[in-house]
Design a protein around this motif. Structure first.
Motif, PDB file in Angstrom:
ATOM      1  N   ALA A 183       0.661  -1.455  -0.072  1.00 18.30           N
ATOM      2  CA  ALA A 183      -0.006  -0.262   0.391  1.00 18.30           C
ATOM      3  C   ALA A 183       0.564   0.866   0.363  1.00 18.30           C
ATOM      4  CB  ALA A 183      -1.251   0.406   1.037  1.00 18.30           C
ATOM      5  N   SER A 184       2.118   1.132   0.506  1.00 21.84           N
ATOM      6  CA  SER A 184       3.167   2.479   0.483  1.00 21.84           C
ATOM      7  C   SER A 184       3.123   2.997  -0.964  1.00 21.84           C
ATOM      8  CB  SER A 184       4.395   2.420   1.255  1.00 21.84           C
ATOM      9  OG  SER A 184       4.540   1.229   2.490  1.00 21.84           O
TER      10      SER A 184
ATOM     11  N   LEU B  19       0.828   3.008  -2.996  1.00 19.11           N
ATOM     12  CA  LEU B  19       0.171   4.573  -3.586  1.00 19.11           C
ATOM     13  C   LEU B  19       0.324   5.727  -3.452  1.00 19.11           C
ATOM     14  CD1 LEU B  19      -2.917   2.398  -1.983  1.00 19.11           C
ATOM     15  CD2 LEU B  19      -2.111   2.694  -4.370  1.00 19.11           C
ATOM     16  N   ALA B  20       1.532   5.909  -2.281  1.00 20.05           N
ATOM     17  CA  ALA B  20       2.052   7.677  -2.175  1.00 20.05           C
ATOM     18  C   ALA B  20       2.163   7.838  -3.062  1.00 20.05           C
ATOM     19  CB  ALA B  20       2.885   7.754  -0.842  1.00 20.05           C
TER      20      ALA B  20
ATOM     21  N   LEU C 149      -8.796   8.093  -3.598  1.00 14.74           N
ATOM     22  CA  LEU C 149      -8.465   7.204  -2.759  1.00 14.74           C
ATOM     23  C   LEU C 149      -9.612   6.419  -2.950  1.00 14.74           C
ATOM     24  CD1 LEU C 149      -6.801   4.598  -1.272  1.00 14.74           C
ATOM     25  CD2 LEU C 149      -7.075   5.774   0.633  1.00 14.74           C
TER      26      LEU C 149
ATOM     27  N   PHE D  87       0.053   3.628   3.666  1.00 13.62           N
ATOM     28  CA  PHE D  87      -0.505   4.571   2.777  1.00 13.62           C
ATOM     29  C   PHE D  87      -0.113   6.223   3.229  1.00 13.62           C
ATOM     30  CE2 PHE D  87      -3.253   7.812   1.135  1.00 13.62           C
ATOM     31  CZ  PHE D  87      -2.573   8.037  -0.113  1.00 13.62           C
TER      32      PHE D  87
END
Length: 347
Positions: free
Chosen positions: A198-199, A201-202, A260, A322
């Motif tokens: 998920a990181s 997505l930053a 998001l 995120f």
């Protein structure tokens, strides 16, 4: 971030990663308290449950509203604590039971709601991480979050522990072996969420705006992720349900607005997909967290194996990652968000 003998320690990230163990421990130790509250509610048979909370705990209250109304068919009202304190005009609580949710239990207004419920002779329960707090003392029965001391200012493990305890209470009120088995699988689902990537997505977030959209159970997740992003990266992140987003805020969509979407399999998914198609036609930058997605640079699949009603717990963990990555990408320290302290006391 803090510097230890072994180097820099990011407390927020450390506590995010601790959640599978924290939740497994709560499952081992937490059933007796929720069974006690469930037994009391069955005896009282209240017409509705009123929930009082602030901050992240208010988002847990949103989850409680969907969970208890859908699964247990118990109406849930969200209290306005300032009616009890600032305005000094608390509502009549006849026929209601009170549940107050707080990480620290130190916020005077949330404790005042529980105290007033007791004064009016109504059952008052607390879901709190510190049973010795003012809120813990005000309640008839305490459901401990059991998260241990949370050192990071942005809440992580206390939030997911709150949701888990609420799910356990729902199960205790209306037992179902399949739902109980799913609850027992939550720590593994959270571990899966932490490994979901998920990181990344930053990388899709530029500028200072972000819309976070959920529906049904995931509205609580949208609220919580938006808060985490706002307090750690100083973006103006706004959470909305699909329905509310279509009633006005969609006018603000343009190619510079990242959105998001939180997409869990279930009755709300069709509406999420319709909104997704509309946003794509508007040229919005779409980011996705879901359990039925095909992973790509801007879509993260969290293989939870859970019913929709429990997916907000692992989805919240993915959202925390995120938020942490977004702060790090901007060179900010999520352990020291400006203007905030760990315990916020509102009246």
């Amino acid at each position: 971030m803090k510097v230890s003998g072994g180097g820099v320690v990011n407390v927020f990230l450390e506590e995010i990663r601790s959640q599978p163990e924290v939740l497994a421990r709560r499952l081992d130790q937490g059933w007796a308290a929720v069974e006690e509250v469930a037994a009391r509610l069955r005896r009282e048979r209240p017409a509705a449950l009123m929930v009082a909370a602030r901050g992240s705990s208010d988002h847990a209250a949103t989850y409680a509203k969907y969970l208890f109304e859908i699964r247990n068919r118990i109406p849930v009202a969200l209290a306005a604590p300032s009616a009890f304190t600032v305005y000094g005009s608390p509502p009549r609580l006849a026929g209601l039971a009170m549940l107050a949710i707080s990480q620290s239990g130190a916020s005077p207004d949330v404790a005042a709601v529980a105290e007033e419920a007791r004064r009016q002779g109504r059952p008052a329960f607390a879901l709190v991480n510190d049973a010795r707090s003012r809120l813990g003392r005000a309640a008839e029965v305490v459901i401990p979050m059991g998260a241990g001391r949370e050192r990071s200012v942005p809440a992580s493990k206390t939030y997911t522990s709150s949701l888990l305890c609420l799910a356990m209470l729902s199960c205790a009120l209306d037992p179902d072996p399949a739902f109980r088995a799913a609850i027992e699988a939550v720590p593994a689902a959270v571990a899966e969420a932490l490994a979901s990537g998920a990181s990344r997505l930053a990388d899709g977030v530029e500028g200072r705006r972000l819309a976070v959209i959920g529906r049904g159970y995931q509205l609580a997740t949208a609220q919580e992720v938006a808060l985490k992003v706002t307090e750690t990266s100083y973006l103006l992140a706004e959470a909305r349900s699909v329905a509310d987003f279509m009633h006005g805020p969609i006018a603000a969509v343009d190619p510079d607005l990242p959105v998001l979407l939180l997409e869990a399999g279930g009755p709300a998914l069709a509406d999420m997909r319709r909104l997704e198609r509309r946003l794509e036609s508007e040229g919005a930058c779409l980011l996705r967290i879901g359990d039925t997605l095909r992973p790509d640079a801007r879509s993260v699949r969290v293989r939870t194996g859970l019913p929709e009603s429990l997916t907000p717990i692992p989805f919240a963990a993915a959202g925390q990652l995120f938020a942490h990555a977004l702060a790090a990408r901007r060179g900010l320290d999520p352990d020291r968000p400006r203007g905030l302290r760990k315990i916020t006391e509102t009246t």
